[in-house]
Design an enzyme around this catalytic site. Structure first.
Site, short mmCIF file in Angstrom:
data_model
loop_
_atom_site.label_atom_id
_atom_site.label_comp_id
_atom_site.label_asym_id
_atom_site.label_seq_id
_atom_site.Cartn_x
_atom_site.Cartn_y
_atom_site.Cartn_z
CG HIS A 1 -0.97 1.31 -1.22
ND1 HIS A 1 -2.17 1.27 -0.57
CD2 HIS A 1 -0.61 2.62 -1.27
CE1 HIS A 1 -2.54 2.49 -0.25
NE2 HIS A 1 -1.60 3.34 -0.67
CD GLU B 1 -1.31 -3.91 0.63
OE1 GLU B 1 -1.98 -3.86 1.67
OE2 GLU B 1 -0.65 -2.94 0.19
CB CYS C 1 -6.15 0.74 1.83
SG CYS C 1 -5.60 0.62 0.09
CB CYS D 1 -4.50 -2.86 -1.32
SG CYS D 1 -3.27 -1.63 -1.82
#
Length: 173
Positions: free
Chosen positions: A90, A92, A116, A119
Site C-alpha cells: 500500500h 502508506e 485501511c 495502514c
C-alpha cells in the site's frame, strides 16, 4: 482576479501531489498516492505497487485475497466479504518504508484514499500527527476513526476536493 486568489490552499496543493504520485501505480483496481509533509515542506512520496523487481498487477494480474469479517450494525450481525489485492504494498506502507522516522515526527500524511486498518495501525505508530485523505474506505472507517481519536491523531477527509482530471483512473471491466 489576482494571482493570490488563484493560489491553491495547502490541503489542495498536497492532495494534488498525492494524486499525481498515484499515477505511478500499475494496479488496475486502484491507484493510491501518499505524501509526507512537515509544515509546508514535502518530505516524501509513495504509491501502491509490487515490491521493486517483482512483477506487478499489470504484468502478472492481481492476487486477490478474500476475507470475511463480522460486522454489527444496530444490533444486527452480518458477515461482510472483503477482497483485496495482496500483490501490492500500500502507498502508506511504502511511504513509511522510504522515509525516516525523524522526518515523520509531528508530520502530516496526505493520502488519496482513507487508510485501511493495517495502514492506519502503521501510521498510528509512525510519529505522524495528522492524516488527510480524500476517498473514503467505508469497510474500516469506524475502526480507524476510533483508533485515531484514541491516539490523538488528526484524521480528516477533504470533502469538497476535486482531483486533477489527468490523475483520474479509468477502470476497465
Amino acid at each position: 482576479m489576482s494571482a493570490t486568489e488563484l493560489r491553491k490552499d495547502w490541503d489542495t496543493y498536497f492532495m494534488d501531489i498525492a494524486y499525481m504520485v498515484s499515477t505511478r501505480s500499475r494496479c488496475p483496481r486502484r491507484h493510491v498516492g501518499a505524501v509526507l509533509v512537515q509544515g509546508k515542506k514535502l518530505l516524501g512520496t509513495a504509491y501502491n505497487g509490487a515490491p521493486m523487481g517483482v512483477a506487478d498487477c499489470s504484468e502478472a494480474g492481481c492476487m486477490i485475497s478474500e476475507e470475511y469479517e463480522l460486522v454489527v450494525t444496530d444490533g444486527q450481525e452480518e458477515m461482510v466479504k472483503k477482497q483485496r489485492c495482496i500483490r501490492t504494498i500500500h502507498a502508506e506502507q511504502n511511504l513509511l518504508l522510504f522515509t525516516d522516522r525523524i522526518d515523520r515526527e509531528g508530520s502530516s500524511v496526505y493520502v488519496t484514499d482513507e487508510p485501511c486498518w493495517t495502514c492506519a495501525n502503521m501510521l498510528a505508530n509512525s510519529g505522524v500527527t495528522e492524516i488527510v485523505f480524500h476517498r473514503s474506505y467505508p469497510k474500516d472507517t469506524s475502526k480507524v476513526t476510533n483508533m485515531m481519536q484514541q491516539k490523538g491523531i488528526s484524521f480528516r477527509k477533504l470533502d469538497n476536493y476535486q482531483p486533477p482530471r489527468e490523475t483520474m483512473m479509468t477502470v476497465s471491466n
